[in-house]
Write a protein that holds these residues in place. Structure first.
Motif, PDB file in Angstrom:
ATOM      1  N   HIS A  30     -23.507   4.951 -61.405  1.00 58.04           N
ATOM      2  CA  HIS A  30     -23.137   5.167 -59.999  1.00 58.04           C
ATOM      3  C   HIS A  30     -22.851   6.641 -59.787  1.00 58.04           C
ATOM      4  CE1 HIS A  30     -20.017   4.602 -56.546  1.00 58.04           C
ATOM      5  NE2 HIS A  30     -21.218   4.865 -56.073  1.00 58.04           N
ATOM      6  N   LEU A  31     -23.599   7.240 -58.863  1.00 57.33           N
ATOM      7  CA  LEU A  31     -23.403   8.638 -58.497  1.00 57.33           C
ATOM      8  C   LEU A  31     -22.966   8.678 -57.037  1.00 57.33           C
ATOM      9  CD1 LEU A  31     -26.660  10.020 -60.144  1.00 57.33           C
ATOM     10  CD2 LEU A  31     -24.338  10.220 -61.058  1.00 57.33           C
ATOM     11  N   PRO A  32     -21.670   8.670 -56.787  1.00 60.30           N
ATOM     12  CA  PRO A  32     -21.192   8.640 -55.402  1.00 60.30           C
ATOM     13  C   PRO A  32     -21.502   9.942 -54.672  1.00 60.30           C
ATOM     14  CG  PRO A  32     -19.356   8.931 -56.919  1.00 60.30           C
ATOM     15  CD  PRO A  32     -20.566   8.667 -57.764  1.00 60.30           C
ATOM     16  N   ALA A  33     -21.713   9.827 -53.379  1.00 60.87           N
ATOM     17  CA  ALA A  33     -21.986  11.008 -52.556  1.00 60.87           C
ATOM     18  C   ALA A  33     -20.722  11.850 -52.449  1.00 60.87           C
ATOM     19  CB  ALA A  33     -22.450  10.586 -51.168  1.00 60.87           C
ATOM     20  N   ARG A  34     -20.820  13.115 -52.826  1.00 60.71           N
ATOM     21  CA  ARG A  34     -19.700  14.045 -52.707  1.00 60.71           C
ATOM     22  C   ARG A  34     -20.258  15.387 -52.265  1.00 60.71           C
ATOM     23  NH1 ARG A  34     -16.883  13.257 -58.506  1.00 60.71           N
ATOM     24  NH2 ARG A  34     -19.102  13.275 -59.064  1.00 60.71           N
ATOM     25  N   VAL A  35     -19.656  15.977 -51.264  1.00 61.10           N
ATOM     26  CA  VAL A  35     -20.151  17.232 -50.711  1.00 61.10           C
ATOM     27  C   VAL A  35     -20.229  18.291 -51.813  1.00 61.10           C
ATOM     28  CG1 VAL A  35     -19.702  19.086 -49.068  1.00 61.10           C
ATOM     29  CG2 VAL A  35     -19.236  16.700 -48.428  1.00 61.10           C
ATOM     30  N   GLY A  36     -21.398  18.895 -51.932  1.00 62.73           N
ATOM     31  CA  GLY A  36     -21.582  19.969 -52.898  1.00 62.73           C
ATOM     32  C   GLY A  36     -21.957  19.518 -54.290  1.00 62.73           C
ATOM     33  N   HIS A  37     -21.941  18.208 -54.565  1.00 61.44           N
ATOM     34  CA  HIS A  37     -22.272  17.709 -55.891  1.00 61.44           C
ATOM     35  C   HIS A  37     -23.758  17.337 -55.964  1.00 61.44           C
ATOM     36  CE1 HIS A  37     -17.976  17.570 -56.497  1.00 61.44           C
ATOM     37  NE2 HIS A  37     -18.135  17.188 -57.735  1.00 61.44           N
ATOM     38  N   HIS A  38     -24.396  17.732 -57.047  1.00 58.94           N
ATOM     39  CA  HIS A  38     -25.778  17.370 -57.350  1.00 58.94           C
ATOM     40  C   HIS A  38     -26.728  17.692 -56.188  1.00 58.94           C
ATOM     41  CE1 HIS A  38     -23.746  15.492 -60.644  1.00 58.94           C
ATOM     42  NE2 HIS A  38     -23.319  14.467 -59.936  1.00 58.94           N
ATOM     43  N   PRO A  39     -26.794  18.927 -55.744  1.00 59.42           N
ATOM     44  CA  PRO A  39     -27.658  19.269 -54.601  1.00 59.42           C
ATOM     45  C   PRO A  39     -29.142  19.018 -54.875  1.00 59.42           C
ATOM     46  CG  PRO A  39     -26.807  21.263 -55.664  1.00 59.42           C
ATOM     47  CD  PRO A  39     -26.046  20.107 -56.238  1.00 59.42           C
ATOM     48  N   ALA A  40     -29.581  19.196 -56.122  1.00 58.86           N
ATOM     49  CA  ALA A  40     -30.993  18.962 -56.437  1.00 58.86           C
ATOM     50  C   ALA A  40     -31.345  17.494 -56.273  1.00 58.86           C
ATOM     51  CB  ALA A  40     -31.305  19.429 -57.860  1.00 58.86           C
ATOM     52  N   LEU A  41     -30.443  16.602 -56.685  1.00 58.63           N
ATOM     53  CA  LEU A  41     -30.666  15.172 -56.498  1.00 58.63           C
ATOM     54  C   LEU A  41     -30.766  14.846 -55.014  1.00 58.63           C
ATOM     55  CD1 LEU A  41     -30.808  12.210 -57.397  1.00 58.63           C
ATOM     56  CD2 LEU A  41     -28.303  12.227 -57.599  1.00 58.63           C
ATOM     57  N   ARG A  42     -29.884  15.418 -54.213  1.00 54.57           N
ATOM     58  CA  ARG A  42     -29.915  15.162 -52.763  1.00 54.57           C
ATOM     59  C   ARG A  42     -31.220  15.667 -52.151  1.00 54.57           C
ATOM     60  NH1 ARG A  42     -26.432  11.325 -53.208  1.00 54.57           N
ATOM     61  NH2 ARG A  42     -24.829  12.022 -54.660  1.00 54.57           N
ATOM     62  N   ALA A  43     -31.710  16.818 -52.627  1.00 57.19           N
ATOM     63  CA  ALA A  43     -32.971  17.355 -52.112  1.00 57.19           C
ATOM     64  C   ALA A  43     -34.133  16.442 -52.473  1.00 57.19           C
ATOM     65  CB  ALA A  43     -33.199  18.761 -52.668  1.00 57.19           C
ATOM     66  N   ALA A  44     -34.124  15.894 -53.700  1.00 52.91           N
ATOM     67  CA  ALA A  44     -35.183  14.965 -54.117  1.00 52.91           C
ATOM     68  C   ALA A  44     -35.171  13.709 -53.259  1.00 52.91           C
ATOM     69  CB  ALA A  44     -35.019  14.613 -55.590  1.00 52.91           C
ATOM     70  N   VAL A  45     -33.972  13.209 -52.948  1.00 52.07           N
ATOM     71  CA  VAL A  45     -33.849  12.034 -52.080  1.00 52.07           C
ATOM     72  C   VAL A  45     -34.423  12.326 -50.704  1.00 52.07           C
ATOM     73  CG1 VAL A  45     -32.191  10.552 -50.874  1.00 52.07           C
ATOM     74  CG2 VAL A  45     -31.898  11.016 -53.322  1.00 52.07           C
ATOM     75  N   ASP A  46     -34.100  13.503 -50.153  1.00 48.36           N
ATOM     76  CA  ASP A  46     -34.607  13.870 -48.834  1.00 48.36           C
ATOM     77  C   ASP A  46     -36.135  13.949 -48.819  1.00 48.36           C
ATOM     78  OD1 ASP A  46     -32.062  13.989 -47.800  1.00 48.36           O
ATOM     79  OD2 ASP A  46     -31.877  16.170 -48.003  1.00 48.36           O
ATOM     80  N   LEU A  47     -36.710  14.573 -49.837  1.00 45.20           N
ATOM     81  CA  LEU A  47     -38.162  14.695 -49.904  1.00 45.20           C
ATOM     82  C   LEU A  47     -38.824  13.329 -49.989  1.00 45.20           C
ATOM     83  CD1 LEU A  47     -38.507  17.713 -52.375  1.00 45.20           C
ATOM     84  CD2 LEU A  47     -39.210  17.684 -49.983  1.00 45.20           C
ATOM     85  N   MET A  48     -38.268  12.477 -50.838  1.00 43.50           N
ATOM     86  CA  MET A  48     -38.847  11.158 -51.016  1.00 43.50           C
ATOM     87  C   MET A  48     -38.692  10.323 -49.755  1.00 43.50           C
ATOM     88  SD  MET A  48     -38.194   8.909 -54.368  1.00 43.50           S
ATOM     89  CE  MET A  48     -38.674   7.210 -54.494  1.00 43.50           C
ATOM     90  N   GLY A  49     -37.538  10.425 -49.107  1.00 42.66           N
ATOM     91  CA  GLY A  49     -37.316   9.703 -47.870  1.00 42.66           C
ATOM     92  C   GLY A  49     -38.282  10.116 -46.782  1.00 42.66           C
ATOM     93  N   ASN A  50     -38.570  11.412 -46.693  1.00 37.91           N
ATOM     94  CA  ASN A  50     -39.513  11.902 -45.689  1.00 37.91           C
ATOM     95  C   ASN A  50     -40.916  11.337 -45.900  1.00 37.91           C
ATOM     96  OD1 ASN A  50     -37.597  13.446 -44.358  1.00 37.91           O
ATOM     97  ND2 ASN A  50     -38.027  15.288 -45.551  1.00 37.91           N
ATOM     98  N   GLU A  51     -41.349  11.278 -47.163  1.00 34.24           N
ATOM     99  CA  GLU A  51     -42.683  10.739 -47.444  1.00 34.24           C
ATOM    100  C   GLU A  51     -42.760   9.253 -47.138  1.00 34.24           C
ATOM    101  OE1 GLU A  51     -45.451  12.338 -48.216  1.00 34.24           O
ATOM    102  OE2 GLU A  51     -44.367  14.243 -48.115  1.00 34.24           O
ATOM    103  N   LEU A  52     -41.677   8.521 -47.420  1.00 36.34           N
ATOM    104  CA  LEU A  52     -41.675   7.081 -47.170  1.00 36.34           C
ATOM    105  C   LEU A  52     -41.521   6.769 -45.685  1.00 36.34           C
ATOM    106  CD1 LEU A  52     -39.466   5.953 -50.172  1.00 36.34           C
ATOM    107  CD2 LEU A  52     -41.890   5.479 -49.870  1.00 36.34           C
ATOM    108  N   ARG A  53     -40.852   7.657 -44.979  1.00 32.91           N
ATOM    109  CA  ARG A  53     -40.616   7.430 -43.554  1.00 32.91           C
ATOM    110  C   ARG A  53     -41.918   7.522 -42.769  1.00 32.91           C
ATOM    111  NH1 ARG A  53     -37.254  11.155 -43.016  1.00 32.91           N
ATOM    112  NH2 ARG A  53     -35.450   9.896 -43.597  1.00 32.91           N
ATOM    113  N   GLN A  54     -42.757   8.474 -43.137  1.00 26.50           N
ATOM    114  CA  GLN A  54     -44.018   8.659 -42.421  1.00 26.50           C
ATOM    115  C   GLN A  54     -45.085   9.104 -43.408  1.00 26.50           C
ATOM    116  OE1 GLN A  54     -43.918  11.536 -39.263  1.00 26.50           O
ATOM    117  NE2 GLN A  54     -45.900  10.951 -38.438  1.00 26.50           N
TER     118      GLN A  54
END
Length: 306
Positions: free
Chosen positions: A134-158
């Motif tokens: 479990h990797l809870p969302a915390r401001v400033g933690h694991h920014p690279a992971l958050r960026a990967a999630v955003d990229l993947m979400g964008n591709e899946l969204r459209q």
């Protein structure tokens, strides 16, 4: 050669998948036991993960959970909600899976990824992971992971031109960032196991030499010399943090490399034997059968994709 990346490429089998789920309360999805590790990211709303063993885990926006061992688990809007089996809509050749559960209540959206690992030969790193990471969302933690999630979400969204080529790399990226984040969270005086191994320069050097050149006739003295330690000190430290003595891990890695070559390449058995440190095809076949319970040729016929 990066040990973590190399390890994952060796034990991964089959095609990874990713998808978005949109569920409206009340809802619940059951993921059965299997050889697939699952990663879930909450994009909107909230939910609970119900593990096979242990207490329910509350999840909010930005939380990431990873189930590395393929254990059965459920994702629900709240404990006690009825569940349905995971049955995503997908094309036979598509990396993308979608699932929607309509309802009258609050909406939860998630990003999910699925990875197939060779459960018969789990790497010690995966074996040492808890049943739920479990990797809870915390401001400033694991920014690279958050960026990967955003990229993947964008591709899946459209889905756009190139999505089918981009998505497999993003799925792999997500897994690597999840493991990196977990390993980073284990750092400190109390860290143990592979969190220690990948942060220990001497052990990392030994692992790199084994991974880069499994064909070499390594001795403990050779590996210790590469790492700049005495034989006794290296052997003790390696066994403590990796979980196996150096030469036991070398044999494990040779056989894991051989299995990957048999599954994914057309290399002859003599070539596989040479690349994995065996002087003859006969010696290799004997060692492989002792490890896998079957001859290399038979393994190849039964484990090749398609």
């Amino acid at each position: 050669m990066d040990v973590l990346s190399d390890m994952l490429s060796a034990i991964r089998t089959g095609q990874p998948y990713a998808g978005r789920t949109k569920c409206q309360a009340p809802w619940g999805v059951l993921f059965p036991d299997g050889d697939a590790a699952a990663c879930h990211v909450v994009l909107q709303g909230s939910c609970w993960l119900i593990p096979r063993d242990g207490a329910p885990l509350a999840l909010g926006v930005g939380d990431v959970v990873f189930t590395p061992h393929g254990d059965a688990h459920a994702i629900v809007d709240q404990p006690g909600s009825p569940t349905i089996d995971y049955q995503p809509k997908r094309g036979d050749e598509s990396f993308i899976r979608e699932m929607t559960i309509p309802g009258a209540g609050a909406t939860t959206q998630m990003l999910c990824a699925s990875y197939s690992f060779d459960q018969a030969r789990p790497h010690p790193l995966l074996h040492g992971l808890p049943s739920v990471v479990h990797l809870p969302a915390r401001v400033g933690h694991h920014p690279a992971l958050r960026a990967a999630v955003d990229l993947m979400g964008n591709e899946l969204r459209q889905s756009r031109a190139g999505t089918e080529a981009i998505l497999p790399a993003l799925i792999d990226m997500l897994l690597l960032y999840v493991l990196r984040a977990w390993l980073d969270d284990q750092s400190g005086p109390a860290m143990t196991g592979w969190a220690t191994a990948l942060n220990d320069p001497a052990i990392t050097i030994g692992l790199h030499r084994i991974h880069r050149h499994p064909e070499r006739p390594w001795t403990v003295e050779d590996l210790a010399g590469e790492a700049g330690l005495s034989r006794a000190a290296f052997a003790k430290r390696f066994a403590a943090v990796v979980g196996h003595p150096p030469l036991t891990y070398l044999t494990w890695w040779r056989m894991t490399t051989a299995a990957r070559l048999l599954r994914e390449s057309d290399a002859t058995l003599s070539t596989v034997a040479e690349r994995c440190g065996y002087g003859s095809e006969f010696a290799f076949a004997k060692a492989f059968k002792r490890e896998f319970g079957t001859a290399p040729g038979r393994y190849r016929r039964h484990r090749r994709p398609g």
